[in-house]
Design an enzyme around this catalytic site. Structure first.
Site, PDB file in Angstrom:
ATOM      1  CD  GLU A   1       8.424  54.090  51.825  1.00 26.97           C
ATOM      2  OE1 GLU A   1       8.493  52.915  52.167  1.00 26.97           O
ATOM      3  OE2 GLU A   1       9.201  54.627  51.008  1.00 26.97           O
TER       4      GLU A   1
ATOM      5  CE  LYS B   1      11.164  57.905  60.198  1.00 27.56           C
ATOM      6  NZ  LYS B   1      11.286  57.209  61.463  1.00 27.56           N
TER       7      LYS B   1
ATOM      8  CB  CYS C   1      29.199  69.774  92.362  1.00 28.34           C
ATOM      9  SG  CYS C   1      28.813  68.133  91.715  1.00 28.34           S
TER      10      CYS C   1
ATOM     11  CB  CYS D   1      31.895  66.142  94.290  1.00 29.15           C
ATOM     12  SG  CYS D   1      32.166  67.606  93.280  1.00 29.15           S
TER      13      CYS D   1
ATOM     14  CB  CYS E   1      30.870  69.916  88.749  1.00 35.17           C
ATOM     15  SG  CYS E   1      32.011  69.329  90.010  1.00 35.17           S
TER      16      CYS E   1
ATOM     17  CB  CYS F   1      32.991  65.766  90.104  1.00 34.90           C
ATOM     18  SG  CYS F   1      31.239  65.445  90.375  1.00 34.90           S
TER      19      CYS F   1
HETATM   20  S1  IVH Z   1      13.602  54.629  54.160  1.00 37.23           S
HETATM   21  C1  IVH Z   1      17.649  56.435  54.472  1.00 37.23           C
HETATM   22  N1  IVH Z   1      11.187  53.905  54.759  1.00 37.23           N
HETATM   23  O1  IVH Z   1      13.177  55.298  59.806  1.00 37.23           O
HETATM   24  C2  IVH Z   1      17.164  55.484  55.504  1.00 37.23           C
HETATM   25  N2  IVH Z   1      12.714  54.184  56.561  1.00 37.23           N
HETATM   26  O2  IVH Z   1      14.517  57.745  60.536  1.00 37.23           O
HETATM   27  C3  IVH Z   1      15.674  55.458  55.570  1.00 37.23           C
HETATM   28  N3  IVH Z   1      11.758  53.676  58.763  1.00 37.23           N
HETATM   29  O3  IVH Z   1      16.411  53.922  59.936  1.00 37.23           O
HETATM   30  C4  IVH Z   1      15.126  54.304  54.893  1.00 37.23           C
HETATM   31  N4  IVH Z   1       9.760  53.120  58.063  1.00 37.23           N
HETATM   32  O4  IVH Z   1      14.407  52.397  60.429  1.00 37.23           O
HETATM   33  C5  IVH Z   1      12.396  54.212  55.242  1.00 37.23           C
HETATM   34  N5  IVH Z   1       9.006  53.222  55.091  1.00 37.23           N
HETATM   35  C6  IVH Z   1      10.202  53.522  55.593  1.00 37.23           C
HETATM   36  C7  IVH Z   1      10.485  53.464  56.970  1.00 37.23           C
HETATM   37  C8  IVH Z   1      11.762  53.808  57.419  1.00 37.23           C
HETATM   38  C9  IVH Z   1      10.561  53.257  59.112  1.00 37.23           C
HETATM   39  C10 IVH Z   1      12.865  53.944  59.707  1.00 37.23           C
HETATM   40  C11 IVH Z   1      14.167  53.261  59.371  1.00 37.23           C
HETATM   41  C12 IVH Z   1      15.205  54.328  59.352  1.00 37.23           C
HETATM   42  C13 IVH Z   1      14.536  55.407  60.138  1.00 37.23           C
HETATM   43  C14 IVH Z   1      15.063  56.761  59.750  1.00 37.23           C
END
Ligand code: IVH
Length: 726
Positions: free
Chosen positions: A115, A117, A430, A433, A477, A482
């Site tokens: 899916e 992200k 540094c 300081c 430093c 500092c």
């Molecule tokens: S699965 C185990 N599905 O990515 C937690 N996360 O890098 C992950 N995110 O905190 C949940 N799209 O905010 C999942 N289709 C998706 C996602 C997704 C975005 C984000 C989410 C998570 C972060 C982790």
């Protein structure tokens, strides 16, 4: 219209608004205009003003923004909100598969769910008896902030869930991403530019910024969306009988559960959530790679910002077996699309002084646009990095930036040199300081991913077992007083104590005016001290004092993190707190005792030991306590059910690998030994390995069973072992 007619009309309006919402957000039918939706909502609102007895807190008219809040309330997540481990290319994806396959019974068939992200803000939504009751941010994964009012303004979040087969879950937690479309970001930035306000670098920052507004009206203006991606049906206390139509419900210990991640998605849709449709169940990684490549082409034209593909083991039973290490599940990986690159000129290299006194070179660029935001500087980490790159001031360089990643210099274009470039030298004193500079060795961590894979070197990466192998030189430093060090430390301290009212600028003023000399002084500030300062009103002085007062109580883990002990970040501080329970115990622990803790290596143990042997540090802790800071004891990890028991594993288990079985025993406080003795509590006997070439294994195996019988040690078959675990 009489009362009865009004009631009927109200019901009709509510139903129609709900239907339009589904059409628009869930089914994605764009022929529903905002105007119609808004006008129906307006009529409903005015009817309810006349007949307030028909008001219902979760009806569509209540999506209007409520009153601004004074502050966000903290909420504890019932289920920890995890993060994901990243993979950056095909090879790393296959390595991930290799690692998880080692942990599953031989020849386990794995389907993968893919899916998009989203680049937004992770949010958790709680529904009780089908009604939206609370929504929160991720926070540190354990505790987030209650942003319910802001979330109610997001139209793709249902306030009431659809019934399925006439049933509604008693309790449901939905996880998903609050996002802002690229179009909205663009409009918002044009507006901000006109008003001379800073621009948002990406959709994620804009979404997070919008949801962190205390006034829900501002959040409502931002037109956010929400995509659901995960759900939790029950809390341990609330088991309910519920058979989702979408799910091939599978009965385990009489608890109905969904069988796969993909059915969870389907189920979420049926409940009324918007779930992205760019998904696929793949039979193997080659299909996964096809999906990743296909989506990469569509990505640029996709309405929302994405930074990769989430790949999950689809079967939830397998997910359970694989479990979580550190902050991330083993059964998921985030495939990140390659970073975008651009070229620019390094105008200068400046040096920053950090909280530990470390000098960090910083490249200053001719500002340039990469991956949707303007980049004008990037850390160069240390001298080694500059030498590795062969970088000089005035060089033309290639920089890269992935959506959510800080920009970095990847290459010097040597052919672009004019001869006027200058070598960079670390200052001999540094820059803040004028203090003496010391060279020290800093360790890089060699991480062993679960068994067998090649070790990879990543600096400071947590959550896996590691061992130190390589060292690089860092410059520090040496002046303990500092001002730069102190300032960075103060900033770190107030941020760990969650004293939001005290940003870096305010801290600097307090220091300059002599109101504070160290972090402990913060707790003795009085209203009159602040209010007398120029440009500080009574009200803001009061807010600061009130906030400080409320933040005096702090859990041990956070306190340890706030101390700024070298190598002790958030996760390590938590491990230390859980294992020692109190500050006293940790302060008196030997290097060896600390070193024994899972996930903690020699560099950390030594640094912790040394920290508590320095008079200045001990005085600082005393001063904090004297000024009213209360350190809450950490709850020791519940003594597991296997505490005091020693197991010996033999043969092959069918539900999980021996590695995972071992891990689960350790997690429950038990021990695992390789040979049977009178100290063994149980021998877990899987089926015979059954491989003709493993003669010795077979003899050893039967010898384990023989010894068990001779010594009167109990033998468990897999079934009995599993029922002990669950
Ligand atoms: S699965 C185990 N599905 O990515 C937690 N996360 O890098 C992950 N995110 O905190 C949940 N799209 O905010 C999942 N289709 C998706 C996602 C997704 C975005 C984000 C989410 C998570 C972060 C982790």
């Amino acid at each position: 219209m009489d009362r009865l007619e009004a009631q009927k009309r109200i019901t009709k309006l509510r139903n129609e608004i709900a239907r339009l919402r589904t059409e628009y957000h869930i089914k994605n039918t764009p022929n529903v205009t905002d105007d119609v939706y808004d006008s129906l909502t307006r009529e409903l609102k005015s009817l309810l003003e006349k007949y307030p007895e028909f008001k219902d807190p979760n009806s569509p008219e209540n999506r209007v923004a409520g009153k601004p809040l004074d502050k966000f309330v903290k909420v504890k997540h019932k289920n920890r909100m995890l993060s994901l481990n990243d993979v950056f290319n095909e090879e790393e994806l296959y390595d991930w598969e290799k690692r998880i396959k080692k942990l599953l019974p031989v020849n386990t068939k794995i389907n993968y769910f893919c899916e998009a992200k989203f680049d937004g803000l992770a949010v958790s939504l709680i529904y009780e008896n089908g009604e939206f009751v609370r929504g929160a941010t991720r926070g540190d994964g354990f505790v987030g902030e209650d942003i319910t009012e802001n979330l109610k303004t997001i139209h793709s979040i249902p306030l009431t869930l659809n019934k399925i087969n006439g049933e509604i879950p008693k309790y449901l937690e939905v996880r998903g991403e609050a996002v802002l479309s690229k179009k909205t970001l663009h409009k918002l930035n044009i507006q901000n530019e006109k008003e001379g306000k800073p621009l948002f670098a990406n959709t994620r920052n804009a979404a997070a910024g919008s949801l962190r507004q205390l006034d829900p009206k501002l959040a409502a203006d931002r037109k956010l969306d929400f995509f659901a991606y995960d759900l939790y049906l029950t809390t341990p206390a609330q088991v309910f009988s519920f058979a989702p139509r979408a799910a091939t419900a599978l009965s385990l210990n009489k608890k109905p559960v969904l069988a796969s991640h993909s059915t969870k998605h389907q189920f979420l849709r049926e409940l009324g959530f918007e779930v992205d449709t760019h998904d696929a169940v793949c039979k193997n990684l080659s299909e996964v790679m096809d999906f990743i490549k296909k989506f990469e082409k569509k990505r640029a034209n996709f309405s929302y910002g994405t930074d990769g593909i989430v790949v999950s083991v689809d079967n939830l039973e397998l997910q359970e077996v694989l479990g979580v290490v550190g902050k991330a599940p083993r059964y998921m990986a985030a495939f990140k699309y390659p970073a975008e690159r651009a070229t620019t000129v390094v105008k200068d290299i400046k040096v920053n002084v950090g909280r530990t006194g470390v000098l960090t070179p910083l490249a200053i660029f001719e500002p340039t646009l990469v991956a949707g935001s303007t980049v004008s500087k990037a850390t160069l980490h240390n001298m080694d990095q500059i030498e590795r790159l062969g970088l000089k001031i005035g060089d033309t360089v290639v920089i890269e930036k992935a959506g959510d990643v800080i920009p970095k210099v990847v290459e010097v274009l040597v052919k672009m040199r004019t001869g006027k470039e200058k070598n960079f030298k670390m200052p001999s004193v540094c820059p803040v300081c004028g203090g003496k500079i010391e060279k020290r060795q800093a360790g890089n961590l060699r991480i062993f991913e679960p068994r067998g894979s090649q070790p990879v070197i990543r600096e400071g990466h947590r959550g896996q077992k590691y061992e130190e192998v390589t060292f690089s030189v860092a410059f520090y430093c040496a002046n303990p007083k500092c001002p730069a060090k102190n300032e960075r430390y103060l900033e770190h301290f107030v941020s760990v104590f969650d004293i939001y009212e005290m940003g870096p600028k305010i801290l600097r003023r307090f220091k300059d005016e002599g109101l504070i000399t160290d972090a402990a002084d913060i707790f003795t500030l009085e209203k009159a001290d602040i209010a007398s300062m120029e440009r500080f009103g009574e009200k803001s002085a009061e807010n600061i004092i009130e906030e400080i007062k409320n933040k005096k109580r702090i859990p041990l883990s956070k306190f340890l993190w706030a101390l700024g002990i070298l190598h002790v970040g958030e996760e390590t501080a938590r491990d230390l707190a859980i294992n020692f329970g109190t500050l006293d115990k940790l302060m008196n622990a030997s290097i060896e005792e600390t070193n024994e803790i899972e996930n903690i290596g020699p560099a950390v143990s030594e640094s912790v030991y040394n920290f508590f042997r320095e008079r200045n540090n001990l005085n600082f802790i005393k001063k904090l306590e004297k000024n009213g800071v209360i350190i809450e004891k950490a709850e020791k990890q519940k003594a597991g059910k296997f505490k005091g028991l020693t197991f010996v594993l033999t043969g092959t288990l069918s539900k999980m690998s021996r590695e995972i079985a071992k891990e689960r025993i350790l997690k429950e406080g038990g021990k695992v030994s390789g040979s049977v003795s009178k100290n063994t509590s149980y021998v877990v006997a899987g089926v015979e390995a059954g491989r003709s070439d493993s003669e010795s294994l077979q003899t050893r195996m039967s010898s384990k069973l023989k010894s068990a019988e001779k010594l009167g040690v109990k033998i468990l078959d897999e079934q009995k072992f599993l029922s002990m675990l669950n």
